[in-house]
Scaffold this active site. Structure first.
Site, mmCIF file in Angstrom:
data_model
loop_
_atom_site.group_PDB
_atom_site.id
_atom_site.type_symbol
_atom_site.label_atom_id
_atom_site.label_comp_id
_atom_site.label_asym_id
_atom_site.label_seq_id
_atom_site.Cartn_x
_atom_site.Cartn_y
_atom_site.Cartn_z
ATOM 1 N N HIS A 183 0.699 -1.160 0.092
ATOM 2 C CA HIS A 183 -0.206 -0.061 -0.012
ATOM 3 C C HIS A 183 1.020 1.319 -0.078
ATOM 4 C CE1 HIS A 183 -3.352 -2.793 0.297
ATOM 5 N NE2 HIS A 183 -3.949 -1.949 -0.299
ATOM 6 N N GLU B 58 -11.154 -11.137 -6.734
ATOM 7 C CA GLU B 58 -9.873 -10.995 -6.318
ATOM 8 C C GLU B 58 -9.292 -12.420 -5.587
ATOM 9 O OE1 GLU B 58 -9.186 -7.707 -4.062
ATOM 10 O OE2 GLU B 58 -10.835 -7.606 -2.996
ATOM 11 N N ASP C 159 -4.652 -8.633 -5.671
ATOM 12 C CA ASP C 159 -5.030 -9.850 -4.921
ATOM 13 C C ASP C 159 -5.030 -11.084 -5.867
ATOM 14 O OD1 ASP C 159 -4.641 -8.949 -2.145
ATOM 15 O OD2 ASP C 159 -6.562 -7.798 -2.499
HETATM 16 C C1 PEP Z 1 -6.862 -5.636 -5.874
HETATM 17 O O1 PEP Z 1 -6.604 -6.199 -4.979
HETATM 18 O O2 PEP Z 1 -6.441 -5.430 -7.207
HETATM 19 C C2 PEP Z 1 -7.240 -4.113 -5.468
HETATM 20 C C3 PEP Z 1 -7.459 -3.320 -6.235
HETATM 21 O O3 PEP Z 1 -7.716 -3.935 -3.954
HETATM 22 P P1 PEP Z 1 -6.641 -3.527 -3.036
HETATM 23 O O4 PEP Z 1 -5.340 -3.059 -3.816
HETATM 24 O O5 PEP Z 1 -6.995 -2.405 -2.380
HETATM 25 O O6 PEP Z 1 -6.173 -4.865 -2.219
HETATM 26 MG MG MG Z 2 -7.525 -6.352 -3.092
#
Ligand code: PEP
Ligand code: MG
Length: 588
Positions: A198, A438, A462
């Site tokens: 993140h 995901e 994910d």
């Molecule tokens: C993903 O998993 O691609 C997604 C968009 O969600 P995050 O990155 O917030 O887990």
């Molecule tokens: Mg995700």
């Protein structure tokens, strides 16, 4: 003039990592160290001297905190700054101080041991309250404890987070990243972390160049060094010479020129040269990002990561607070759509739980946590519904792996609607409900799942992590995090094909959508909408406008027949060359 390859291969002062956020920046380094302190458990001979040392350390810590608090008040919003005020109050707590002093006298142990022991007890007590707010406060106290111990050990304190620096750190939490961004940070370099951690995502959102997963940047780069961060290739040059500086300055100027060119594309549609329209939407991670959404020419918000609100506020917002946030965003983006994703708590995101999970990515995360905490979930649903009066909000559920989860969530949404009806509160009764795809189970059985919802959004971050069994934030296995692995392409193809049977719209909101190399493949596979960090939208649009859908479709069919990622990448690169399409990465 030398080529990039020559400059880089000749350089002795270079390191490389993963290109986490694009851009070139040259600036001074701020080395952000989170030291793990060894606590000395020995006995003291001179008790008076030990107490005096403790009092001095306390005084010094207070002085440091006063300084931090004043910087915080200047640079940050009040909610964050109060953390430091609360820390200062602890340093003034007479009971705590008395306890520590009397234990030093009685036990004749090193003050640092007693400080560690006493404050850790404090923390345990707070954690045992089993309330997220108290758990967070217990984390804040960790800093106080380390501060006093560091001062007892007479270790150096890097007091100033200067403006306009490149932050070099072992790792960065999302909160660190947001906090530093407020100090006009020019770039980020970390030893650890993958492309979809993140911290990396937020860097991209805020348009701050970043290179992560370097392994040893904190050992090789010193505080105050000048470095060049090339966030396109994942390269770092430490203390560049004149030739390197000139080379990268020229590149940075070219980049600025290119970006000016991209601005002209803002109001033009993302349509292939044979007429296929692709909807480009924005991912919003931080509330402040909305201005970038407008300048990017996005057609709506395809993913609003609401868990970021928790990171920013450090607590759960009330229903009213959420209504405020969502309504504001919905009004500003109107008539375009705002896709609000339910809190995706867990994994590497906001910590809600008191206990550590052995495998957080496979644990109580996303919809699983929400269904376990109906009050939290209902508060958010009610706020989303109440903000939907203008009918431009849709609601999306993260981490879906079973049909039961969808049905249960829909039942809770219906409950909330009945409550609001009784309370005579307005909302969009036809609000669209979608799910993230995901988890491989959802991808495989997508046809069954699609029947239950209005739209699907593929979270490739994910999905790839779970398909490849590779932690998305772990640079040790980042080679296996293969966006172009045949299994990934096959799965994307399967999702599009199956969703078409129920005419359920599919988009991608994972980072793959923002990878310029992936775009012809995704278009060719039949994706109609891509959602990405707003800064990357103009780059994607420029490529789409040069593509032929027909040829992209052929490319996708070819790619589906390959057996390795290498072959797929080679084929796509050849496609770019044959069709005379340049990507940003090639230009810079
Ligand atoms: C993903 O998993 O691609 C997604 C968009 O969600 P995050 O990155 O917030 O887990
Ligand atoms: Mg995700």
């Amino acid at each position: 003039m030398k080529t990039f390859k020559q400059i880089f291969s000749e350089a002795q002062n270079k390191i490389s990592g993963l290109a986490a956020a694009p851009g070139i920046v040259i600036a001074e380094v701020y080395l952000f160290t989170k030291e793990t302190l060894e606590v000395n458990d020995g006995t003291v001979i001179n008790v008076e001297e030990a107490i005096q040392n403790f009092e001095e350390a306390l005084k010094k810590s207070k002085k440091e905190l006063t300084k931090i608090f004043s910087i915080a008040k200047e640079k940050m919003e009040d909610e964050r700054a109060v953390i430091f005020e609360a820390q200062m109050m602890i340093l003034d707590d007479p009971v705590l101080i008395e306890n520590i002093i009397s234990r030093i006298k009685k036990e004749k142990r090193q003050p640092e041991f007693i400080v560690n022991d006493e404050i850790s007890r404090y923390q345990e007590l707070m954690k045992s309250a089993n309330e997220p707010y108290m758990t967070e406060r217990a984390h804040d106290i960790e800093d106080i404890k380390n501060r006093i111990i560091r001062n007892l050990q007479k270790k150096r304190w890097i007091s100033k987070i200067k403006n306009d620096v490149i932050v070099v750190s072992d790792s960065l939490t999302p909160a660190d990243t947001i906090l530093f961004s407020r100090c006009n940070v020019r770039g980020f370099i970390t030893d650890h972390g993958g492309l979809t951690s993140h911290a990396a995502i937020i860097s991209r959102s805020l348009n701050i160049p970043a290179v992560v997963g370097t392994h040893n940047a904190t050992q090789l780069i010193k505080d105050g060094d000048t470095v060049i961060v090339d966030g396109f290739h994942g390269y770092i040059i430490i203390n560049p010479d004149e030739e390197q500086l000139n080379f990268f300055r020229t590149k940075a100027e070219r980049l600025a020129e290119l970006q000016r060119g991209l601005e002209e594309l803002k109001d033009k549609p993302a349509v292939t040269n044979d007429g296929k329209k692709i909807r480009l939407m924005a991912n919003v991670d931080v509330t402040g990002e909305i201005d970038v959404v407008f300048s990017s020419g996005a057609e709506g918000i395809g993913l609003y990561r609401t868990e970021q609100i928790l990171e920013e506020l450090n607590e759960f917002p009330t229903e009213e607070e959420q209504v405020n946030i969502y309504s504001n965003l919905a009004t500003r983006i109107y008539p375009e759509v705002l896709t609000i994703r339910a809190f995706d708590i867990g994994g590497d995101k906001f910590k809600f739980l008191d206990f550590r999970e052995g495998n957080p990515f496979l644990g109580l995360r996303g919809i699983r946590l929400l269904l376990e905490n109906p009050y939290l979930f209902k508060t958010q649903i009610r706020a989303v519904l109440r903000s939907s009066v203008n009918k431009n909000i849709q609601f999306m559920l993260p981490m879906i792996s079973t049909l039961y989860e969808i049905k249960k969530a829909k039942a809770i949404i219906e409950d909330c609607k009945s409550e609001l009806r009784k309370e005579k509160k307005k909302f969009d009764k036809d609000i669209k409900i979608g799910i993230m795809i995901e988890v491989p189970a959802a991808a495989i059985k997508v046809n069954d799942f699609a029947k239950e919802v209005d739209f699907l959004s593929i979270g490739t971050n994910d999905l790839i992590q779970y398909l490849m069994a590779v932690d998305r934030g772990n640079d040790l296995v980042s080679d296996l995090y293969q966006e172009f692995h045949p299994a990934v392409i096959y799965t994307l193809h399967h999702i599009v094909k199956e969703a078409a049977k129920t005419k359920t719209p599919v988009s991608i909101c994972g980072e793959m959508a923002a990878d310029t190399l992936a775009i012809p493949l995704l278009v060719g596979l039949g994706m109609n909408a891509l959602s990405m960090s707003p800064v990357t939208i103009p780059y994607a649009k420029r490529i789409i406008r040069k593509l032929s859908f027909h040829k992209s479709h052929e490319l996708a069919q070819h790619c589906l027949s390959f057996t390795s990622e290498k072959e797929v990448i080679a084929e796509i690169e050849k496609f770019f060359k044959d069709n005379l399409i340049t990507r940003t990465r090639n230009i810079i």
